[in-house]
Design an enzyme around this catalytic site. Structure first.
Site, PDB file in Angstrom:
ATOM      1  N   LYS A 192      36.649  60.652  -1.791  1.00  0.00           N
ATOM      2  CA  LYS A 192      35.899  60.330  -3.199  1.00  0.00           C
ATOM      3  C   LYS A 192      37.147  59.402  -3.968  1.00  0.00           C
ATOM      4  O   LYS A 192      38.329  59.828  -3.626  1.00  0.00           O
ATOM      5  CB  LYS A 192      35.384  61.467  -4.187  1.00  0.00           C
ATOM      6  CG  LYS A 192      34.297  60.902  -5.119  1.00  0.00           C
ATOM      7  CD  LYS A 192      33.148  60.812  -4.520  1.00  0.00           C
ATOM      8  CE  LYS A 192      31.678  60.251  -5.430  1.00  0.00           C
ATOM      9  NZ  LYS A 192      30.488  60.716  -4.412  1.00  0.00           N
TER      10      LYS A 192
HETATM   11  N1  GLU Z   1      28.479  57.842  -4.171  1.00  0.00           N
HETATM   12  C1  GLU Z   1      27.535  58.293  -3.159  1.00  0.00           C
HETATM   13  C2  GLU Z   1      27.436  59.685  -3.033  1.00  0.00           C
HETATM   14  O1  GLU Z   1      27.849  60.361  -3.851  1.00  0.00           O
HETATM   15  C3  GLU Z   1      27.323  57.315  -1.918  1.00  0.00           C
HETATM   16  C4  GLU Z   1      28.620  57.450  -1.081  1.00  0.00           C
HETATM   17  C5  GLU Z   1      28.770  56.720   0.135  1.00  0.00           C
HETATM   18  O2  GLU Z   1      27.713  55.829   0.443  1.00  0.00           O
HETATM   19  O3  GLU Z   1      29.741  56.550   0.693  1.00  0.00           O
HETATM   20  O4  GLU Z   1      26.668  60.206  -1.901  1.00  0.00           O
END
Ligand code: GLU
Length: 424
Positions: A113
């Site tokens: 993240k």
């Molecule tokens: N931010 C989204 C999540 O928390 C998508 C992450 C992604 O597609 O890599 O799952």
């Protein structure tokens, strides 16, 4: 057995909560002691200073992070959050959840993240572009289609992914669409990606209501959060014939027992940016929205909004966690004790987003693009498989649904780490 020697770097309530969730899951599957800390703690983190020139000529420095929790099961994967309350501990917790989420869905990814401490609403478009590019520039040493593949999260969108793609591509000297997902179609984005998380949330709600014998056309739904995830969930559920009785954003909410016109709400937000003063119902606070009697409650904004203090007020039949970590572990135990609410846990409920991110990455690597119908059909296959695995695990070990999902995700990461062995 000796314990990990760890700093206070990730010290945040959310990270501690993610660690406690891990510990409970590790105990439940009798995870060998020597695999625990190794699996629990983030593999690496990068903290970056991001100087940008404001439109008025001044220079301001923002702070950003990228935490790669797990790289043992494939390239790290996860969104980038632009929000004023971002902390490295929050990003680490979200990265941990990405590891379990990807593993639960069977995606060949690790978990990561990113985040920048900024209120993007206070930046001009030009400032936002400079910040997005600078962030990607600083991340170059740890990003790449086979290393770590970012995507949108709270406060970021397709355009920001487009700028990041351009920054990376300029660096490597050729167009490299597979470096980020959730990008514009014109740059190699996938059909269906923008709505994928909400479509997946709505699909799982429909499937769980079927299991409970509740016709979706008789269901009432309250949704907290009207960003990408909340609004697309509302659109998809309304499409199934459910009645959306409440929606909200950080400016407050709207309640209408006869059902809110979602198309009108979307139109309003497109022009006004926020729901504040949208007619179409009576005003309701975010706290009171959580307490509405409804068939389905969808927390679709930020983490830790359902707490020990308000969980007693919940009057839903199904709690569909479209946000990451919306329920504290204390509240979770109280929900379990109550026994009247079915929880669709975050790492299952909102996995449609990263599943279609995976499809997007595959299409980029193959230079071969699928139709929206193909994408959504494949999405439901993966969601059905994950749901089925969770239900079987739940039944077999008499776990809560969250524990079932976590133990499956964690178990798969652990197996990969065990098979790889410990280097050197
Ligand atoms: N931010 C989204 C999540 O928390 C998508 C992450 C992604 O597609 O890599 O799952």
């Amino acid at each position: 057995m000796s314990k990990a020697v760890v700093s206070q770097l990730y010290n945040s309530e959310f990270f501690k909560m993610a660690c406690r969730q891990f510990d409970v899951a590790a105990d439940a599957i009798s995870l060998p002691e020597d695999m625990r800390d190794r699996t629990k703690y983030p593999r690496r983190a990068l903290c970056v200073a991001l100087p940008i020139r404001r439109d008025d000529g001044s220079v301001v420095v923002f702070e950003g992070y990228r935490v790669q929790h797990n790289l043992s099961t494939g390239p790290a994967k996860g969104g980038i959050r632009f929000h004023q309350d971002v902390t490295i501990g929050e990003v680490a917790a979200l990265a941990m959840l990405m590891s379990w989420k990807c593993a639960l869905a069977g995606l060949p990814y690790g978990g990561a993240k990113g985040g920048v401490i900024v209120n993007p609403g206070l930046l001009s478009l030009g400032e936002l572009e400079r910040l997005s590019r600078r962030y990607m520039q600083e991340l170059l040493p740890v990003i790449g289609p086979q290393v770590d593949v970012p995507a949108p999260d709270v406060g970021t969108n397709e355009q920001i992914m487009g700028w990041m793609l351009d920054t990376y591509s300029t660096h490597v000297g050729h167009h490299e669409p597979a470096v980020v997902t959730g990008k514009p179609l014109a740059l190699g984005g996938s059909q269906g990606r923008r709505e994928a998380t909400g479509v997946g949330v709505a699909y799982l709600i429909k499937r769980y209501l079927e299991d409970l014998g509740i016709p979706i056309t008789s269901a009432t739904v309250a949704i907290q959060g009207f960003g990408n995830v909340g609004s697309e969930t509302a659109v998809a559920l309304a499409g199934y014939g459910a009645k959306i009785i409440a929606i909200s954003d950080y400016t407050g909410g709207i309640f209408n027992a006869n059902g809110i016109n979602i198309a009108k709400a979307l139109e309003y937000v497109r022009s006004q940016k926020v729901l504040h003063d949208f007619g179409g119902g009576e005003p309701i606070s975010n706290d009171d929205l959580l307490a509405l009697p409804c068939t389905v409650l969808v927390p679709g904004a930020l983490e830790r909004v359902i707490t020990a203090a308000n969980v007693g007020r919940l009057r839903c039949r199904v709690l569909a966690e479209a946000a990451n970590g919306p329920t504290t572990d204390e509240a979770d135990r109280l929900i379990e004790a109550r026994g009247d609410i079915e929880v669709i846990p975050d790492i299952l409920c909102n996995s449609g987003g990263v599943i279609v991110s995976y499809f997007e990455w595959l299409q980029n690597l193959q230079h071969y693009y699928w139709t929206r119908d193909e994408v959504l059909a494949k999405l439901t296959v993966v969601l059905d498989r994950a749901k089925e695995a969770v239900e079987q695990q739940k039944l077999k070990f008499k776990f809560s649904r969250r524990l079932a999902a976590l133990t499956l995700g964690i178990g798969r990461v652990v197996e990969a780490k065990q098979r790889r062995g410990l280097f050197p």
